[in-house]
Design a protein around this motif. Structure first.
Motif, short mmCIF file in Angstrom:
data_model
loop_
_atom_site.label_atom_id
_atom_site.label_comp_id
_atom_site.label_asym_id
_atom_site.label_seq_id
_atom_site.Cartn_x
_atom_site.Cartn_y
_atom_site.Cartn_z
N ILE A 268 0.84 -1.20 0.00
CA ILE A 268 0.00 0.00 0.00
C ILE A 268 0.87 1.25 0.00
O ILE A 268 0.62 2.20 -0.76
CB ILE A 268 -0.95 0.00 1.21
N PHE A 269 1.89 1.27 0.85
CA PHE A 269 2.80 2.42 0.86
C PHE A 269 3.46 2.62 -0.50
O PHE A 269 3.62 3.75 -0.97
CB PHE A 269 3.89 2.22 1.92
N ALA A 270 3.84 1.53 -1.15
CA ALA A 270 4.48 1.64 -2.46
C ALA A 270 3.54 2.23 -3.50
O ALA A 270 3.98 2.90 -4.44
CB ALA A 270 4.97 0.27 -2.91
N ALA A 271 2.25 2.00 -3.33
CA ALA A 271 1.26 2.54 -4.27
C ALA A 271 0.86 3.97 -3.95
O ALA A 271 0.24 4.65 -4.79
CB ALA A 271 0.01 1.65 -4.28
N THR A 272 1.17 4.45 -2.73
CA THR A 272 0.77 5.79 -2.29
C THR A 272 1.84 6.79 -2.72
O THR A 272 2.78 7.10 -1.98
CB THR A 272 0.56 5.80 -0.77
N VAL A 273 1.69 7.28 -3.93
CA VAL A 273 2.66 8.20 -4.52
C VAL A 273 1.92 9.38 -5.12
O VAL A 273 0.74 9.28 -5.47
CB VAL A 273 3.51 7.50 -5.60
N PRO A 274 2.56 10.56 -5.22
CA PRO A 274 1.89 11.71 -5.83
C PRO A 274 1.36 11.37 -7.22
O PRO A 274 2.03 10.73 -8.03
CB PRO A 274 3.01 12.76 -5.90
N GLY A 275 0.12 11.79 -7.46
CA GLY A 275 -0.52 11.53 -8.73
C GLY A 275 -1.42 10.32 -8.74
O GLY A 275 -2.30 10.20 -9.61
N ALA A 276 -1.23 9.39 -7.79
CA ALA A 276 -2.11 8.23 -7.70
C ALA A 276 -3.48 8.67 -7.20
O ALA A 276 -3.62 9.66 -6.48
CB ALA A 276 -1.52 7.19 -6.75
N THR A 277 -4.51 7.93 -7.57
CA THR A 277 -5.85 8.18 -7.04
C THR A 277 -6.12 7.22 -5.89
O THR A 277 -5.55 6.12 -5.83
CB THR A 277 -6.93 8.00 -8.10
N LEU A 278 -6.99 7.63 -4.98
CA LEU A 278 -7.34 6.73 -3.88
C LEU A 278 -8.00 5.46 -4.40
O LEU A 278 -7.79 4.37 -3.86
CB LEU A 278 -8.25 7.44 -2.88
N GLY A 279 -8.78 5.59 -5.45
CA GLY A 279 -9.39 4.40 -6.04
C GLY A 279 -8.35 3.45 -6.59
O GLY A 279 -8.47 2.23 -6.48
N GLY A 280 -7.29 3.99 -7.20
CA GLY A 280 -6.21 3.15 -7.71
C GLY A 280 -5.46 2.45 -6.59
O GLY A 280 -5.08 1.28 -6.71
N ILE A 281 -5.21 3.18 -5.50
CA ILE A 281 -4.55 2.57 -4.34
C ILE A 281 -5.44 1.47 -3.76
O ILE A 281 -4.95 0.40 -3.36
CB ILE A 281 -4.23 3.63 -3.29
#
Length: 378
Positions: A268-281
């Protein structure tokens, strides 16, 4: 592993003394000016001249940490009209003197209604022509305005999160199998209040109740293993943290599940990056459970967290949440499985993810460069 208490902490479950947080007080003028500009930009985009803020989340954010409550379970005791000329706080006559003396930032005009009246009674005369923009009509825009934390509130949040983590260490390192869940919750509450914060959520489950994911405390003893959860609010900001303690070496199944839930969180942390959407995470969260052996439906059994700050989650992430991650945003993700859960409050900066609810005394392991909490073994 025994965690030593601070030298100044008294024995037992009495609250430890806390330092004055003089370097992290609310009401930062530069932060407040930026927040006002963000609201004015929303007014420009919507073609309105004023906005009425009525929720705890919006009020404490815009006023930069002012307390707008009496009862933790009640509605705010004020509403704020923001227009192009300034800011107008409407409150009840029995609250006005204290708010003016202790909570009101400079430059905010104070208006009163009778204690038996309605806050909205004064809005019409103050707003002038045109209906003020309701907070609910721009909920997404206000969330976006809150997401990038400013320097003053980032400093306050880091202090609060560290205090919450220290409270967990102080209390759980003194626990025994005979300590009850209520004793843990009351000791945590004492420390949170002594730190100038409000305990919004206090959960505790001993080994007899580990199946429950939101375990309100009972008189049950902790037994061989226990979980505690704290959500603490100070200056409007909410720190969220979960910790585990056990009094034996743990079963192979428990140790394996603890390692796997930390792996889910790492994804989850790896997916939490600027530009990502909460739905994508959220899609990555669903995949991570299956990837690490928890089953594809595990996400359906508890909410997974999301952005943090002036609400416990702002908002809870779901597959339909389109909010975009930005630098300096804060998060609390809380993946969980049968008998396991991991939860800390973190901030995403240009340098990466920083764990805010960190106490160096608590045992931790390095997971992808971040210190992640282990179960405290006593």
């Amino acid at each position: 592993m025994n965690v030593p208490a601070p030298a100044t902490a008294p024995a037992g479950f009495a609250p430890a003394a806390t330092e004055e947080h003089a370097t992290a007080q609310p009401g930062n003028p530069d932060d407040r000016a930026t927040k006002r500009q963000r609201v004015l930009e929303i007014l420009d985009a919507k073609g309105h001249d004023s906005m009425l803020l009525t929720s705890h989340t919006a009020l404490t954010w815009y006023l930069d940490g002012s307390r707008m409550h009496i009862s933790l379970a009640g509605d705010p005791i004020a509403a704020l009209l923001v227009d192009r000329s300034g800011e107008h706080l409407i409150t009840f006559n029995n609250e006005a003197e204290r708010l003016a003396a202790e909570e009101l930032p400079p430059g905010v005009e104070l208006h009163m209604v009778p204690w038996h009246g309605q806050l909205t009674d004064a809005v019409g005369a103050l707003a002038g022509p045109g209906e003020p923009l309701a907070e609910a009509a721009v909920a997404a825009e206000l969330r976006a305005a809150r997401q990038p934390m400013l320097p003053g509130e980032s400093a306050r949040y880091a202090r609060l999160c560290a205090d919450a983590a220290r409270a967990m260490t102080d209390v759980l390192s003194r626990a025994t199998p005979e300590t009850t869940e209520f004793e843990v919750a009351s000791a945590l509450a004492a420390r949170i209040v002594a730190a100038g914060a409000e305990p919004l959520v206090l959960l505790c489950s001993g080994s007899s109740r580990s199946a429950f994911r939101h375990p309100l405390a009972t008189h049950a003893p902790l037994g061989r293993r226990a979980m505690a959860v704290v959500c603490a609010r100070r200056h409007g900001l909410v720190a969220n943290v979960t910790r585990w303690v056990r009094f034996d070496v743990g079963t192979p199944e428990e140790l394996d599940a603890e390692e796997r839930i930390a792996a889910v969180e790492a994804d989850i942390f790896a997916a939490t990056v600027p530009g990502a959407t909460l739905g994508g995470i959220f899609a990555e969260i669903q995949a991570a459970y299956a990837r690490h052996g928890f089953g594809a439906d595990q996400w359906t059994l508890h909410h997974q967290g999301g952005p943090a700050g002036y609400a416990g989650r702002d908002p809870r992430a779901t597959a339909a949440t389109g909010d975009v991650v930005v630098p300096n945003q804060t998060f609390t993700w809380n993946p969980s499985g049968p008998g396991v859960k991991i939860e800390d409050t973190v901030q995403l900066t240009v340098a990466g993810t920083t764990v805010l609810t960190l106490d160096p005394r608590w045992p931790a392991s390095d997971v992808n460069g971040l210190p992640r909490p282990l179960t405290l073994q006593l």
